[in-house]
Design a protein around this motif. Structure first.
Motif, short mmCIF file in Angstrom:
data_model
loop_
_atom_site.label_atom_id
_atom_site.label_comp_id
_atom_site.label_asym_id
_atom_site.label_seq_id
_atom_site.Cartn_x
_atom_site.Cartn_y
_atom_site.Cartn_z
N PHE A 116 18.16 28.16 42.05
CA PHE A 116 17.99 28.86 40.77
C PHE A 116 19.03 28.45 39.73
CE2 PHE A 116 15.70 32.89 42.59
CZ PHE A 116 14.75 32.06 43.16
N ILE A 117 19.90 27.52 40.10
CA ILE A 117 20.92 27.09 39.13
C ILE A 117 20.19 26.44 37.96
CG2 ILE A 117 22.89 25.56 38.75
CD1 ILE A 117 23.37 25.86 41.84
N GLY A 118 20.61 26.77 36.77
CA GLY A 118 19.92 26.20 35.61
C GLY A 118 19.05 27.24 34.92
N LEU A 119 18.68 28.29 35.65
CA LEU A 119 17.90 29.35 35.01
C LEU A 119 18.80 30.33 34.27
CD1 LEU A 119 15.34 30.30 37.81
CD2 LEU A 119 14.84 29.13 35.66
N GLY A 120 20.06 30.41 34.72
CA GLY A 120 20.98 31.38 34.11
C GLY A 120 20.84 32.75 34.76
N ASN A 121 21.46 33.74 34.14
CA ASN A 121 21.44 35.09 34.71
C ASN A 121 20.46 35.98 33.95
OD1 ASN A 121 23.45 34.61 36.69
ND2 ASN A 121 24.94 34.59 35.03
N PHE A 122 19.97 36.99 34.67
CA PHE A 122 18.95 37.86 34.08
C PHE A 122 19.33 39.33 34.18
CE2 PHE A 122 16.78 33.98 35.29
CZ PHE A 122 16.13 33.66 34.12
N ASP A 123 18.74 40.11 33.26
CA ASP A 123 18.90 41.56 33.29
C ASP A 123 17.72 42.22 33.99
OD1 ASP A 123 21.29 41.59 31.54
OD2 ASP A 123 19.87 40.78 30.08
N ILE A 124 16.58 41.57 33.89
CA ILE A 124 15.35 42.12 34.47
C ILE A 124 14.54 40.96 35.05
CG2 ILE A 124 13.19 43.36 33.96
CD1 ILE A 124 14.73 44.40 31.37
N ILE A 125 14.07 41.15 36.28
CA ILE A 125 13.20 40.13 36.89
C ILE A 125 11.87 40.77 37.31
CG2 ILE A 125 12.91 38.48 38.78
CD1 ILE A 125 15.94 38.20 38.92
N PHE A 126 10.80 40.16 36.88
CA PHE A 126 9.47 40.53 37.38
C PHE A 126 9.03 39.45 38.37
CE2 PHE A 126 7.41 44.02 34.99
CZ PHE A 126 8.43 44.32 34.11
N CYS A 127 8.76 39.84 39.60
CA CYS A 127 8.31 38.88 40.61
C CYS A 127 7.22 39.55 41.42
CB CYS A 127 9.48 38.46 41.49
SG CYS A 127 9.02 37.21 42.73
N ARG A 128 6.08 39.79 40.76
CA ARG A 128 5.06 40.62 41.38
C ARG A 128 3.96 39.79 42.02
NH1 ARG A 128 2.59 44.82 38.15
NH2 ARG A 128 2.32 43.30 36.48
N ASN A 129 3.60 40.20 43.22
CA ASN A 129 2.47 39.60 43.94
C ASN A 129 2.65 38.11 44.20
OD1 ASN A 129 1.15 42.19 43.71
ND2 ASN A 129 0.73 41.64 41.59
N VAL A 130 3.86 37.71 44.48
CA VAL A 130 4.14 36.32 44.85
C VAL A 130 4.64 36.29 46.29
CG1 VAL A 130 5.37 34.23 44.23
CG2 VAL A 130 5.05 36.02 42.53
N LEU A 131 5.58 37.20 46.60
CA LEU A 131 6.20 37.18 47.92
C LEU A 131 5.18 37.36 49.04
CD1 LEU A 131 9.43 39.27 47.20
CD2 LEU A 131 9.19 36.79 47.28
N ILE A 132 4.08 38.05 48.73
CA ILE A 132 3.06 38.27 49.77
C ILE A 132 2.54 36.95 50.36
CG2 ILE A 132 2.08 40.57 49.38
CD1 ILE A 132 0.21 39.35 47.32
#
Lengths: 121, 280
Positions: free
Chosen positions: B201-217
């Protein structure tokens, strides 16, 4: 159960809408044009009207304006459901007091999404 | 499909995208890859598999991966996460970042853009609060084809009716024939880039909010853990993570904990984001 008045001059559309809405646990009444729908409202006010635009005798917009002008009516939620799919028609409908607007063709998912947006589900 | 062909394809997809396919998804391989085979001038899916076995054609492998990653999306999908965002997460960030006035949001499976655009619309609806903030919404997806569509911000009549209230359609879209196109003010709030969650994830920077819905499944357990642990490193200690309603962190990572009573909402275990959000 909530009551939905399905207003459309096409028997096929009324049948499709009825099937979807019954699955979503609505009671259904049907009307074939705006005049017929007004009479249905006077007999038994529905919670929501699913309303076609182009119909003989009295069209959907005329019906909507007539309903919204009545201060003796418990105002129903009105969701247009029509092949009129341009911005001008949509704006006109919303300005006349429609709560939501469905552009035909529709399916169960669209009805479900729109009905939940106006707090019916 | 022969077992060895299935094993070959599912192995390749797992390695490339983390996608886990079980035998009962053979129909999915056939229905999505047969059109791709034809497009490549091959008669059958078998011929496509032969070709893949003979040579590691990177272009073809990418096309296969893209065809197999699910891309279904609609505006304000599932409602609840967007209500949480509007009523709790955004107000918390308004307080916590009030000095620097900077907010970074990551939609980790942006697909055709409905999720990041829904967030952009919600912020735009309260623009008096945010107009002098520097807000970045970054949408990533493994599939470059869906990102092209996302960037265009053009949707069919069908797509704009699934989840989008009519008032917001009137306000933020222009009609161009059969297509409904998002206004530039919303489109410009989101940047898209191709990204594989299996990469670092280097290069994306830091976040305050992450949406990661319906991927991990779609990932196996170790992959889920690895992705979530890396997300924890990029997320602010008082930040929030949204997962799909059918997903969980329990038994997968200790880096996040669920916010009680708020399905799909997670916070870093070491932080106290609930208080900030008024959900403590």
């Amino acid at each position: 159960m909530k009551l939905c008045l399905v207003v459309d001059d096409s028997k096929v559309i009324r049948k499709v809408a009825r099937r979807i809405l019954e699955e979503l646990h609505f009671d259904i009444e049907e009307a074939v044009d705006g005049q017929d729908a007004l009479e249905a409202c006077e007999r038994n006010m529905p919670d929501v009207v699913l309303l076609d635009w182009n119909m003989p005798v009295m069209d959907g917009l005329e019906f909507l304006r007539a309903v919204r002008a009545r201060d003796d009516f418990e105002q129903p939620i009105v969701v247009f459901c029509t092949t009129e799919n341009d911005m001008a028609h949509i704006r006109t409908a919303i300005e006349a007091g429609a709560n939501e607007y469905i552009m035909k063709p529709f399916d169960r998912e669209i009805i479900e999404a729109k009905f939940s947006q106006v707090g019916l589900m | 499909m022969k077992t060895e062909d299935f094993d070959f394809l599912s192995g390749m997809l797992k390695e490339r995208s983390g996608l886990m396919l079980t035998q009962d998804k053979i129909y999915l391989l056939e229905s999505r890859l047969t059109p791709l085979a034809r497009k490549r001038g091959l008669d059958t899916l078998d011929a496509l598999i032969q070709k893949l076995r003979m040579r590691a054609d990177q272009g073809l492998i990418r096309d296969v991966t893209e065809a197999m990653t699910t891309n279904e999306s609609f505006f304000f999908r599932d409602n609840t996460p967007f209500d949480l965002f509007k009523n709790h997460v955004a107000p918390a960030m308004e307080k916590a970042r009030g000095n620097q006035k900077r907010l970074r949001i990551w939609c980790a499976a942006a697909s055709t853009g409905q999720e990041p655009y829904s967030l952009a619309i919600l912020l735009r609806e309260q623009w008096h609060k945010w107009k002098d903030w520097r807000i970045e919404i970054i949408g990533t997806d493994i599939c470059t084809q869906v990102l092209d569509k996302a960037k265009a911000g053009s949707y069919s009549q069908f797509e704009v009716q699934r989840g989008l209230p009519i008032q917001l359609l009137i306000k933020y879209f222009k009609q161009e024939g059969d297509i409904w196109r998002l206004n530039d003010e919303i489109r410009n709030m989101v940047t898209y880039r191709p990204f594989n969650l299996l990469d670092n994830f280097i290069g994306l920077g830091n976040f305050d909010i992450i949406f990661c819905r319906n991927v991990l499944i779609y990932f196996d357990q170790p992959t889920k853990s690895a992705v979530l642990n890396r997300m924890a490193k990029t997320l602010a200690k008082d930040g929030t993570l949204f997962l799909g309603a059918a997903e969980t962190v329990l038994g997968i990572t200790d880096e996040f904990r669920p916010v009680r009573g708020q399905r799909g909402l997670y916070v870093p275990s070491s932080g106290e984001a609930e208080k900030l959000m008024g959900l403590g």
